[in-house]
Design a protein around this motif. Sequence first.
Motif, PDB file in Angstrom:
ATOM      1  N   LEU A 457      43.946  69.335  22.034  1.00  0.00           N
ATOM      2  CA  LEU A 457      45.343  68.974  22.214  1.00  0.00           C
ATOM      3  C   LEU A 457      45.551  67.507  21.845  1.00  0.00           C
ATOM      4  O   LEU A 457      46.544  67.146  21.206  1.00  0.00           O
ATOM      5  CB  LEU A 457      45.698  69.229  23.687  1.00  0.00           C
ATOM      6  CG  LEU A 457      47.136  69.330  24.092  1.00  0.00           C
ATOM      7  CD1 LEU A 457      47.914  70.230  23.160  1.00  0.00           C
ATOM      8  CD2 LEU A 457      47.209  69.841  25.528  1.00  0.00           C
ATOM      9  N   GLY A 458      44.590  66.679  22.228  1.00  0.00           N
ATOM     10  CA  GLY A 458      44.680  65.253  21.909  1.00  0.00           C
ATOM     11  C   GLY A 458      44.721  65.021  20.408  1.00  0.00           C
ATOM     12  O   GLY A 458      45.524  64.229  19.908  1.00  0.00           O
ATOM     13  N   THR A 461      48.171  66.324  18.842  1.00  0.00           N
ATOM     14  CA  THR A 461      49.327  65.493  19.175  1.00  0.00           C
ATOM     15  C   THR A 461      49.194  64.126  18.512  1.00  0.00           C
ATOM     16  O   THR A 461      50.188  63.564  18.038  1.00  0.00           O
ATOM     17  CB  THR A 461      49.502  65.343  20.700  1.00  0.00           C
ATOM     18  OG1 THR A 461      48.256  64.975  21.268  1.00  0.00           O
ATOM     19  CG2 THR A 461      49.968  66.617  21.336  1.00  0.00           C
ATOM     20  N   ARG A 465      51.886  62.430  15.960  1.00  0.00           N
ATOM     21  CA  ARG A 465      52.530  61.145  16.284  1.00  0.00           C
ATOM     22  C   ARG A 465      52.057  60.011  15.380  1.00  0.00           C
ATOM     23  O   ARG A 465      52.498  58.880  15.521  1.00  0.00           O
ATOM     24  CB  ARG A 465      52.231  60.770  17.740  1.00  0.00           C
ATOM     25  CG  ARG A 465      52.856  61.743  18.721  1.00  0.00           C
ATOM     26  CD  ARG A 465      52.798  61.242  20.153  1.00  0.00           C
ATOM     27  NE  ARG A 465      53.305  62.295  21.041  1.00  0.00           N
ATOM     28  CZ  ARG A 465      52.579  62.898  21.978  1.00  0.00           C
ATOM     29  NH1 ARG A 465      51.335  62.530  22.193  1.00  0.00           N
ATOM     30  NH2 ARG A 465      53.103  63.864  22.714  1.00  0.00           N
ATOM     31  N   THR A 488      44.284  75.964  30.044  1.00  0.00           N
ATOM     32  CA  THR A 488      45.154  74.936  29.444  1.00  0.00           C
ATOM     33  C   THR A 488      46.150  75.465  28.400  1.00  0.00           C
ATOM     34  O   THR A 488      46.701  74.683  27.637  1.00  0.00           O
ATOM     35  CB  THR A 488      44.362  73.739  28.818  1.00  0.00           C
ATOM     36  OG1 THR A 488      43.697  74.186  27.621  1.00  0.00           O
ATOM     37  CG2 THR A 488      43.340  73.163  29.770  1.00  0.00           C
ATOM     38  N   ASP A 491      49.343  73.717  29.075  1.00  0.00           N
ATOM     39  CA  ASP A 491      49.341  72.324  28.602  1.00  0.00           C
ATOM     40  C   ASP A 491      49.610  72.291  27.093  1.00  0.00           C
ATOM     41  O   ASP A 491      50.345  71.440  26.600  1.00  0.00           O
ATOM     42  CB  ASP A 491      47.982  71.678  28.887  1.00  0.00           C
ATOM     43  CG  ASP A 491      47.607  71.788  30.350  1.00  0.00           C
ATOM     44  OD1 ASP A 491      47.702  70.794  31.064  1.00  0.00           O
ATOM     45  OD2 ASP A 491      47.239  72.902  30.786  1.00  0.00           O
ATOM     46  N   HIS A 492      48.982  73.230  26.371  1.00  0.00           N
ATOM     47  CA  HIS A 492      49.219  73.307  24.926  1.00  0.00           C
ATOM     48  C   HIS A 492      50.695  73.518  24.635  1.00  0.00           C
ATOM     49  O   HIS A 492      51.274  72.839  23.799  1.00  0.00           O
ATOM     50  CB  HIS A 492      48.429  74.466  24.318  1.00  0.00           C
ATOM     51  CG  HIS A 492      47.094  74.061  23.805  1.00  0.00           C
ATOM     52  ND1 HIS A 492      46.009  73.873  24.621  1.00  0.00           N
ATOM     53  CD2 HIS A 492      46.670  73.794  22.547  1.00  0.00           C
ATOM     54  CE1 HIS A 492      44.968  73.502  23.889  1.00  0.00           C
ATOM     55  NE2 HIS A 492      45.337  73.451  22.638  1.00  0.00           N
ATOM     56  N   TRP A 493      51.278  74.475  25.324  1.00  0.00           N
ATOM     57  CA  TRP A 493      52.659  74.800  24.988  1.00  0.00           C
ATOM     58  C   TRP A 493      53.643  73.725  25.424  1.00  0.00           C
ATOM     59  O   TRP A 493      54.659  73.506  24.774  1.00  0.00           O
ATOM     60  CB  TRP A 493      53.021  76.205  25.478  1.00  0.00           C
ATOM     61  CG  TRP A 493      52.487  77.141  24.439  1.00  0.00           C
ATOM     62  CD1 TRP A 493      51.283  77.787  24.449  1.00  0.00           C
ATOM     63  CD2 TRP A 493      53.083  77.408  23.158  1.00  0.00           C
ATOM     64  NE1 TRP A 493      51.095  78.452  23.256  1.00  0.00           N
ATOM     65  CE2 TRP A 493      52.183  78.240  22.448  1.00  0.00           C
ATOM     66  CE3 TRP A 493      54.267  77.024  22.537  1.00  0.00           C
ATOM     67  CZ2 TRP A 493      52.455  78.701  21.153  1.00  0.00           C
ATOM     68  CZ3 TRP A 493      54.545  77.483  21.252  1.00  0.00           C
ATOM     69  CH2 TRP A 493      53.646  78.314  20.578  1.00  0.00           C
ATOM     70  N   ALA A 494      53.300  73.011  26.493  1.00  0.00           N
ATOM     71  CA  ALA A 494      54.170  71.898  26.896  1.00  0.00           C
ATOM     72  C   ALA A 494      54.216  70.866  25.769  1.00  0.00           C
ATOM     73  O   ALA A 494      55.285  70.332  25.443  1.00  0.00           O
ATOM     74  CB  ALA A 494      53.657  71.281  28.190  1.00  0.00           C
ATOM     75  N   GLU A 495      53.074  70.600  25.136  1.00  0.00           N
ATOM     76  CA  GLU A 495      53.046  69.632  24.029  1.00  0.00           C
ATOM     77  C   GLU A 495      53.710  70.195  22.771  1.00  0.00           C
ATOM     78  O   GLU A 495      54.464  69.518  22.092  1.00  0.00           O
ATOM     79  CB  GLU A 495      51.601  69.233  23.690  1.00  0.00           C
ATOM     80  CG  GLU A 495      50.942  68.358  24.731  1.00  0.00           C
ATOM     81  CD  GLU A 495      51.524  66.941  24.787  1.00  0.00           C
ATOM     82  OE1 GLU A 495      52.318  66.564  23.912  1.00  0.00           O
ATOM     83  OE2 GLU A 495      51.165  66.225  25.745  1.00  0.00           O
ATOM     84  N   THR A 498      57.428  70.078  22.737  1.00  0.00           N
ATOM     85  CA  THR A 498      58.110  68.786  22.809  1.00  0.00           C
ATOM     86  C   THR A 498      57.659  67.808  21.725  1.00  0.00           C
ATOM     87  O   THR A 498      58.151  66.689  21.686  1.00  0.00           O
ATOM     88  CB  THR A 498      57.849  68.133  24.188  1.00  0.00           C
ATOM     89  OG1 THR A 498      56.432  68.097  24.416  1.00  0.00           O
ATOM     90  CG2 THR A 498      58.505  68.907  25.306  1.00  0.00           C
ATOM     91  N   THR A 499      56.722  68.224  20.871  1.00  0.00           N
ATOM     92  CA  THR A 499      56.198  67.290  19.870  1.00  0.00           C
ATOM     93  C   THR A 499      56.602  67.739  18.468  1.00  0.00           C
ATOM     94  O   THR A 499      56.099  68.752  17.973  1.00  0.00           O
ATOM     95  CB  THR A 499      54.659  67.211  19.960  1.00  0.00           C
ATOM     96  OG1 THR A 499      54.287  66.990  21.319  1.00  0.00           O
ATOM     97  CG2 THR A 499      54.116  66.101  19.087  1.00  0.00           C
TER      98      THR A 499
END
Length: 971
Positions: A457-458, A461, A465, A488, A491-495, A498-499
């Motif tokens: 995920l890091g 993202t 960015r 997680t 967590d993946h889908w939250a990013e 929104t990214t």
Amino acid sequence: MHAVDRRPGSVSLDGTWRFQLLPAPDAEPGPQWDEAPVPGCWTMHDPRDLPHYTNVQMPFPHHPPLVPEANPTGVYEREFEVPAQWAGRRTVLHVGAAESVLIAEIDGAPVGIGKDSHLASEFDITAAVRPGGRHTLRLTVVKWSDASHIEDQDQWWHGGITRSVSLHATDVLYLDDVAVRAGHDGELRVDCRVRGPLDGGWSVSGELEGYGELVQDTAHDASNRELGRVSAFLGEARLSAIVSGVRPWSAESPSLYGLTVRLHRGDGSVADTSYQRIGFRTVEIRGRDLLVNGDRVLIRGVNRHDFHPLTGRVVTEPDMRADLVTMKRFGFNAVRTSHYPNDPVLLDLADELGLYVVDEADIESHDHAHEIADDPRYLPAFVERVSRMALRDKNHPSVIVWSLGNESDYGAHHDAAAAWVRRHDPTRPVQYEGAAKTDWSSTGIASDIVCPMYASLGEITAHARSGEQTKPLILCEYSHAMGNSNGTLADHWAEIETTPGLQGGFIWEFRDHGILQRTADGRPAGPATAPGAYANGITAPGYRWAYGGDFGDTPNDGVFCADGMVFPDRTPKPAMYEHRELAAPVRLSYDPASGTATVHNRQYVRDLAWLRAEWLIGGEESGNRTVPAELPDVPPGGSAPIALPAELPEFPRLPGHPGLPGHPELPAEGGELWLTLRVTTADDQSWAPAGTEICTPSVRLRERTAAWPPPAAGGGAVETDADGLLVHPLLTAPPVLGLWRAPTDNDLLGGAAARWRDWGLDALVRKPVSVTRDGEGRVTAVAEYPTAVGTVVHEQVFTARADGSLLVEETATLPEALHDVARVGSVLETAAGLDTMEWYGPGPWESYPDRCAGGAVARHRAPVDELFTPYLRPQESGGRSGVRSFTLTGADGSGLAVRLDAPRQVSVTRHRAADLAAAAHHDELTPLDRSVVHIDAAHRGLGTASCGPDTLPPYLVAPGTHRWSWTVRPV
Ligand code: IPT
């Protein structure tokens, strides 16, 4: 290869054929024949060549293009008749797929050879047959060839004819191909290629269902360069139309139109007809967004293999439909045909049901990837495999991306194949993971999409960015679903949501490849297995789910083939419910300040009219109540307030909040209160009958406000033994410290399990230190648990309370060196016969700290036997995260009730961790008559470390001091 559907009017040759299995292609068939099903994998019924599972490694040591001399070769034979009315027509033999080399002979004379195990071979056999005549067809299938080195996908190796065999006939003047382009603006273009005696004159006409006749483009040849390829001399013609008011095709709204193309002879009579269902949709990449009909749709995809536990690689239309229907019901909107083209039926179904498809060519040279990627001997195979796929599948609106294959390094062959497909079909992007492996900012010319596998995920993202991203980022594989996994995902889908620049991905993978095996003789149970050999993911006695090595196959990659979101029998695993909730078309939010709830429509094109809902009110103290709900009218992408149910038993008296208007009598203190919108289909969908549950978004209206720990003491003496172990009539084993879990596949392959073993956590020994009793009967027991890297100190304080319950307050202190253990908590065993669990917390599905978005918080109830999840290799399972309280009761309703200080990870199963860890298959386990109960203050997340990132730091168990407390009382 072509896109004209020849199934209508064809003659099926499927059925039972004569069969011999030879040791090598040059062996001579003998007089003795067996029988074999066509389609069928001989590996699923012939004991001389069983299924063999490898991932990356080839099953033999030879370098490309060489293969072993021992090379199982199946000879299939049958008679067939050519209909007399086919006189004067062109007769074609169609073999849907064969693994891996196909040699066709009629009456002893060769008619052709084909390779590519996952696309059809067609042979013009007009000259070899006589209309009205009876002939012998022999199909020889050779298992290993140069092509095996580019069919090195992570799956079982099989041999056989895996898709249908048929005959069809056309006029000598025939439609060789029909290519459709239909944009979401209604612009339609149909390019036809005609073969046969063209000089007798010919023309084509077209008709679109609900629209009418298409226009034949006559402005071809000299005058129009763009249409320069349209030529009567070459047999090329174009039809077109602008269809106004068209209903575009999308995964959400898969509108199809029937298109009929007719080929006319010079006298106007019809020589040939093609019918297909088409969809109007546009795919484009704009900046770093992939747009479908102008919408930046998030790709909620899954990878799918052709798999069936009884038939191996042979799948029927109902099998494929059931796969796709299951995907749709669990919120998937896309499928990658990993790692080869599927039966055309799958694409028909994706068109009909609404799923985006990444159509992947049958190329994976994993073991010898670097050797092959630039070896010119393999160039034609790469280009041919990509081009034949595109030629066949180009008219399917579901196909939105071409994929050049999987895990084959990156070489000139990929650029060549990409160039071909771009020229042939400029309407779709091309992807290839290997072309974008290292430097995502400057991916090679072979990929329009950055489609990494298992990136963290890091990493993704950071790329989004970085300001360097130039292409859409859609993970071709992520969230490896091996065993108890898919941590997680939320967590993946939250990013992703929104990214900008992150657009989703494809979970690896849809289904576990466990083959049903008879334990008596170790053979595949095979296609003729009677029903009842498995159900709900579990095999009946006498059977088990086999994985690599279970057929004596060496080398093998063990249980790595059991990495699906559904069991081999398609029973959804708990992770499916997590995905379903994350992909929900409807979300719910609640603003405690104003006391208003809002419904969000997360769809791109549909409103909410196809859904209905009811409220589930879940009170910690008041229990469950279901009342009607009225979904507001919300446009795609929009939000609207929804009225709270008038029947709320309690209302959140949050500080400063006036409470529910008109209900001043409601208590301000008490248990938690959750509200869930249970959303179902209002009427029948093509993939779900009316009433199918779609999602259960929940919001918390009130936190628990009751005091903890509950007022203590006054209940008399606590009984312990001399070592301070609790003696309690409802427990057969007292609560002791647990730091270990039966390793999940992620724990094993990610390395955590080895660390735990080195530390000695799997064999912890309790050393009593002290037992003290105070004046009120309260007992404090201190024990030590030595490990290889330091000692854990565990203190338990037992207090008997006036209400008949026992309060257990625990503290465990872990030295810094124990920086990442499986769990910190208590493990105990109950009396036998307490077979039903009822709990307040998320449910009813299994959940873990990093996979707990899929269940409504309410009171749930289930038989203890059903709490456990039978992952193919036994491992930690059956947990429930966020449990606030639970009861375990027997048939008469009596048993025990546990209340927890805070939401905790709890599991109740019939198995001790050590027994699970020692077993390789479920048939080796003997369930206990009692329950093994874990109450964890902390529990490590699941992560996905069997292939990909481990769980994220917030879900690791920290060293230091952990405190938890709970009460137990008889009910
Ligand atoms: C990746 C493969 O593409 C897929 O076929 C499967 O093997 C998956 O991993 C794991 O189950 S390749 C891997 C080396 C990252």
